[in-house]
Design a protein around this motif. Structure first.
Motif, short mmCIF file in Angstrom:
data_model
loop_
_atom_site.label_atom_id
_atom_site.label_comp_id
_atom_site.label_asym_id
_atom_site.label_seq_id
_atom_site.Cartn_x
_atom_site.Cartn_y
_atom_site.Cartn_z
N ILE A 27 0.83 -1.20 0.00
CA ILE A 27 0.00 0.00 0.00
C ILE A 27 0.87 1.25 0.00
N ASP A 28 1.97 1.22 0.75
CA ASP A 28 2.88 2.37 0.75
C ASP A 28 3.43 2.64 -0.65
N GLU A 29 3.68 1.57 -1.41
CA GLU A 29 4.26 1.73 -2.74
C GLU A 29 3.34 2.48 -3.69
N ILE A 30 2.04 2.34 -3.51
CA ILE A 30 1.09 3.03 -4.41
C ILE A 30 0.57 4.32 -3.78
N GLY A 31 1.18 4.73 -2.66
CA GLY A 31 0.80 6.01 -2.06
C GLY A 31 -0.42 5.95 -1.17
N GLY A 32 -0.76 4.76 -0.65
CA GLY A 32 -1.91 4.62 0.23
C GLY A 32 -3.12 4.08 -0.50
N MET A 33 -4.20 3.86 0.26
CA MET A 33 -5.45 3.43 -0.34
C MET A 33 -5.94 4.49 -1.32
N TYR A 34 -6.43 4.05 -2.46
CA TYR A 34 -6.87 4.99 -3.50
C TYR A 34 -8.06 5.79 -2.98
N SER A 35 -7.94 7.13 -2.98
CA SER A 35 -8.95 7.97 -2.35
C SER A 35 -9.69 8.88 -3.32
N ASP A 36 -9.45 8.74 -4.62
CA ASP A 36 -10.12 9.60 -5.60
C ASP A 36 -11.39 8.97 -6.15
N SER A 37 -11.88 7.93 -5.50
CA SER A 37 -13.11 7.26 -5.92
C SER A 37 -13.83 6.76 -4.69
N LYS A 38 -15.16 6.68 -4.77
CA LYS A 38 -15.93 6.11 -3.67
C LYS A 38 -15.84 4.59 -3.67
N SER A 39 -15.31 4.00 -4.75
CA SER A 39 -15.04 2.56 -4.79
C SER A 39 -13.53 2.37 -4.64
#
Length: 573
Positions: free
Chosen positions: A282-294
């Protein structure tokens, strides 16, 4: 080991001889129906024919991909490395118990250190909360605290409730409160990751009560350094309303057969709860994706593009609540459909720039386009009125009703038979919801195409509104179809023959009518609520600990068994 054998039976069901035979027959029926529809000699009037073709081609393509994915399943992801790691995990627990000093009680199961590949690991368990019923939250927190294996339970409260804070203290969980709601659920988890420092972290929605063995059934998969997350099914225990039954069984085939098949392609995706992640992935992709409600599907997509692997096991390790009301179901489906359409239109998996395998591209394409199937009933519902009012028919007049039904049954009846075999029964509630949900999916598609921001909604949170506030299009369609049925029956009575259009329209009217009736019963129930019986907590013994501010010098990386739960806020982090 009984749990593993049960899981094996679940996994092998997908490739049982009967299941394979049914899938092959269903696939043949799909292909024959497609050939029948696309035969130019069978074409009727252009408008209704195109409406049928568009709707049925979408359904046929999705059905073929489903058959392919189901037949790809059946392989148990638990390999030798998993079993060896699990044995060492259990061995460490056994050794800790046997070396206890005489006269002192053995360590509690949730305090026994876990070792993976010979090193002690720390697991954070996150429970995301945003206005859910405190009684539901308490059951989940109590079960999470009692998970077998050393871990630390965190209650992530975006609802900023003092009652939830007291609850966390009473149950022995750490409490985190943000001062803002940026990023919704993904932002909540990302904020917690800035405080918690475990090598792995699990996520549970507030209404999903985990099984005590969750960590022991999932952590050993991480002996493979490429595994980013392990997902388990969503299973529901509140099947006492039409909406809950329909919503639950709509997903059951996905969790029992589709997700296991996606393991074969390294394309099983996270569903937001009952999942455990590797922190470094998760750290590698910059955290949980937060630009979508899914955020769940998008996070999975980002991880797969980076070359990480996912694992799905069909073992039920948490039980939660399906949406019980029209409002909860509508908001849930709107959120899920919006996430799928976002992938399809803003991050097309077939784009050559996406670093995915061809199998992954196809699976994510199916995911992104799946909710188009929910819009198809709208086109099919409008076909009979075109014939009733304007004498426009989708098929050539030379095609008899018997011939049409023969091909149609080869497609649809086999889908029902397949669902009957996998579920043990046919659920009319599922058929009803699948037919009447087109306004939800149409709105999701429109929102994505126009870039309209969707407000975050938690399934089942807060006081329910009248269901009729959310089904105005369905009510209008019901009235229109009911009047059309009257016209059609009157016309057929004059002609002395019952037409297929009339039968088709009456069927659609009855389905929509059943849904409207369900909404009316729900509205009456909301107007006259009954007191729900008290439900005993999952864990009887709780540890009462005072919640205090985070002390200076606090090290969140210490083992979970050290120290008492604390209150952490966004300001202090």
């Amino acid at each position: 080991m009984a749990r593993t054998r049960h899981s094996d039976r679940e996994t092998n069901t997908a490739n049982s001889p009967v299941m394979v035979l049914l899938v092959l027959i269903a696939t043949l029926g799909i292909l024959l129906y497609a050939g029948f529809l696309l035969n130019p000699a069978n074409r009727g009037d252009l408008l209704p024919y195109l409406m049928v073709i568009v709707a049925e081609v979408i359904l046929i393509v999705q059905a073929l991909f489903s058959m392919w994915t189901i037949l790809s399943g059946g392989r148990d992801p638990r390999d030798f490395a998993f079993h060896r790691a699990q044995a060492m995990l259990l061995q460490a627990a056994s050794r800790a118990t046997s070396t206890t000093t005489p006269g002192t009680p053995p360590p509690r199961p949730e305090q026994v250190p876990m070792k993976l590949d010979g090193r002690r690991i720390l697991v954070d368990v996150f429970i995301t909360v945003y206005g859910e019923d405190p009684d539901k939250v308490r059951r989940t927190v109590a079960a999470a605290v009692a998970l077998r294996g050393e871990h630390r339970t965190w209650l992530l409260d975006d609802g900023r409730s003092d009652e939830i804070r007291r609850l966390a203290a009473e149950e022995g969980a750490w409490y985190v409160r943000r001062l803002s709601g940026n990023g919704a659920k993904a932002g909540n988890v990302n904020h917690a990751l800035s405080i918690a420092k475990g090598e792995f972290f699990a996520i549970f929605d507030a209404d999903f009560v985990p099984n005590r063995e969750f960590l022991f059934e999932t952590v050993p998969f991480f002996t493979n350094p490429l595994v980013a997350f392990v997902q388990t099914p969503q299973t529901y225990g509140n099947l006492h309303t039409t909406i809950a039954i329909g919503a639950a069984y709509m997903q059951s085939v996905f969790y029992r057969f589709i997700q296991p098949g996606r393991n074969r392609f390294n394309a099983a995706f996270c569903v937001g709860t009952n999942v455990i992640f590797r922190r470094s992935a998760i750290d590698e992709i910059g955290g949980m994706y937060s630009d979508s409600k899914s955020e769940d599907v998008w996070t999975s997509l980002m991880l797969h593009e980076r070359g990480w692997q996912s694992v799905y096991i069909p073992t039920v390790l948490a039980v939660g609540d399906a949406p019980e009301t029209v409002e909860a179901y509508s908001k849930q489906q709107l959120r899920w459909a919006s996430g799928g359409f976002e992938i399809l239109f803003t991050h097309n998996p077939l784009n050559p720039r996406r670093r995915l395998t061809m199998d992954q591209r196809l699976q994510y394409l199916v995911t992104g386009s799946f909710y188009l199937t929910g819009i198809c009933p709208l086109l099919l519902i409008l076909v009979p009125p075109l014939e009733i009012y304007f004498d426009l028919r989708p098929m050539n007049l030379s095609i008899t009703v018997f011939t049409w039904l023969l091909y149609y049954s080869g497609f649809y009846v086999m889908q029902i038979v397949l669902a009957w075999y996998t579920q043990g029964s046919f659920r009319w509630q599922t058929l009803t919801l699948a037919t009447v949900s087109f306004p939800i999916y149409g709105r999701a598609l429109l929102n994505v195409l126009t870039g309209r921001e969707q407000k975050w909604h938690v399934t089942g949170a807060g006081r329910a509104s009248s269901p009729f506030n959310f089904i105005i299009p369905q009510v209008l369609f019901f009235v229109f179809l009911a009047l059309t049925s009257v016209v059609a029956i009157w016309r057929d009575a004059d002609n002395g023959v019952l037409t297929l259009a009339t039968a088709w329209n009456v069927t659609n009217t009855l389905i929509l009518g059943a849904f409207v009736l369900t909404a009316a019963r729900e509205a009456r129930r909301l107007a006259h609520p009954r007191t729900a019986p008290a439900i005993a907590p999952v864990v009887q013994e709780t540890q009462r600990i005072t919640v205090i501010a985070r002390p200076a010098g606090y090290d969140p990386g210490v083992p979970a068994s050290v120290g008492a739960p604390r209150l952490a806020t966004e300001a202090s982090s």
